[in-house]
Design an enzyme around this catalytic site. Structure first.
Site, PDB file in Angstrom:
ATOM      1  N   ALA A 285      61.415 -32.497  62.478  1.00 38.57           N
ATOM      2  CA  ALA A 285      61.070 -31.673  61.311  1.00 38.57           C
ATOM      3  C   ALA A 285      60.291 -30.411  61.703  1.00 38.57           C
ATOM      4  CB  ALA A 285      60.265 -32.506  60.322  1.00 38.57           C
TER       5      ALA A 285
ATOM      6  N   HIS B 258      60.917 -28.548  64.322  1.00 41.10           N
ATOM      7  CA  HIS B 258      61.942 -27.549  64.667  1.00 41.10           C
ATOM      8  C   HIS B 258      62.643 -27.033  63.406  1.00 41.10           C
ATOM      9  CE1 HIS B 258      61.766 -29.954  68.535  1.00 41.10           C
ATOM     10  NE2 HIS B 258      61.554 -28.737  68.966  1.00 41.10           N
TER      11      HIS B 258
END
Ligand code: PAF
Length: 296
Positions: free
Chosen positions: A49, A51
């Site tokens: 999450a 990224h």
């Protein structure tokens, strides 16, 4: 003259995976010639999450094609570090990129990336030997070298990095400025689990018990930031006491620095940074703190 792009080069409706740097350079050159901005999100894959947030930040920019690079860079790992066990998950990374409407995934092999060897590298200067660099000699030479190569291959207008790797972000900023890379480096705040643990691809190595222990890092940062009005000593003592109260945290460093990672001021903006080993996993975290009453 720019050759027209084929469907295998770039598709406006899906994600295209490229492995060959020269071909990708040709594709992004054509996209720029067609008026698109390129936003680069450099990663080592095992996307999570955190990224996704970087990708979403990259998409905010107008008229942009987002390129996510997925490359576990051997140059930034020391001989006794976790290069071999670093998670590799290209298929699910591409799925995540598709969900996030990324235009291009760049996933070179080591040979694709370093076909002429690794004789030339970028030196980060003295800051590269401090904090992370003190424990990981040569780490930031490896990071800056691969990031410079990515900048040259992709030619982005924006490059997006997480604040979780705060020293990396600081050094990339510095490199881009001092070496005249014509792009904006954008920093994105750390994404955390509900209990404060900073998201990291290395969290998957933690057992359930270690996962609980690891929360001690962010708890120490929060506790330190909570007493920031009392000044630097109070911040460091409180954070250190919080860490010491959690068995299983093998502290590497806890430091207070200026936002540019120079010496910490007595008052005003500062950064509290921590690194520790939990079991066999090395974790880092950091937080902004406002020292004193914030008035100069
Ligand atoms: O932060 C990372 O994942 C890496 O250090 C980076 C910037 C992709 C360079 O390999």
């Amino acid at each position: 003259m720019t050759k027209p792009l084929s469907k295998a080069d770039y598709s406006p409706t899906g994600v295209t995976v490229h492995h060959d740097p020269a071909r990708l350079t040709r594709v992004v050159r054509a996209l720029r010639a067609a008026g698109r901005n390129i936003a680069l999100v450099p990663t080592m894959g095992a996307l999570h999450a955190g990224h996704r947030k970087l990708i979403r930040e990259a998409q905010v920019m107008q008229n942009t094609v987002v390129v996510v690079s997925v490359f576990v860079n051997p140059l930034q790992f020391g001989p006794n570090e976790d290069l071999a066990r670093y998670p590799r998950a290209l298929e699910s990374d591409v799925d995540i990129c598709r969900e996030e409407r990324v235009g291009i995934v760049f996933a070179p092999s080591v040979e694709d990336m370093y076909p002429f060897g690794t004789n030339v590298s970028i030196s980060p200067g003295a800051l590269g030997n401090e904090l992370e660099g003190a424990t990981r000699p040569g780490h930031f030479d490896g990071v800056l070298t691969v990031v410079a190569k990515l900048f040259n291959i992709v030619g982005p207008t924006y490059a997006v990095f997480g604040e979780k790797d705060y020293q990396q972000l600081t050094l990339v900023h510095r490199m881009a400025r001092e070496l005249n890379f014509p792009l904006d480096v954008v920093g994105v705040p750390t994404v955390r689990e509900h209990d404060g643990l900073a998201l990291s691809s290395r969290n998957r190595f933690l057992s359930a018990e270690e996962r609980q222990t690891a929360v001690g890092l962010s708890a120490a940062l929060v506790a330190g930031a909570h007493v920031s009005a009392q000044g630097p000593e109070a911040v460091l003592k409180t954070a250190r006491d919080t860490l010491a109260a959690v068995p299983g945290i093998d502290l590497d460093y806890l430091e207070l620095r200026a936002p540019d990672l120079g010496p910490a001021p007595e008052k005003g903006d500062a950064r509290l940074l921590v690194a520790a080993r939990v079991g066999t996993t090395r974790l880092i975290d950091n937080a902004a703190v406002l020292l004193g009453d914030g008035d100069d």
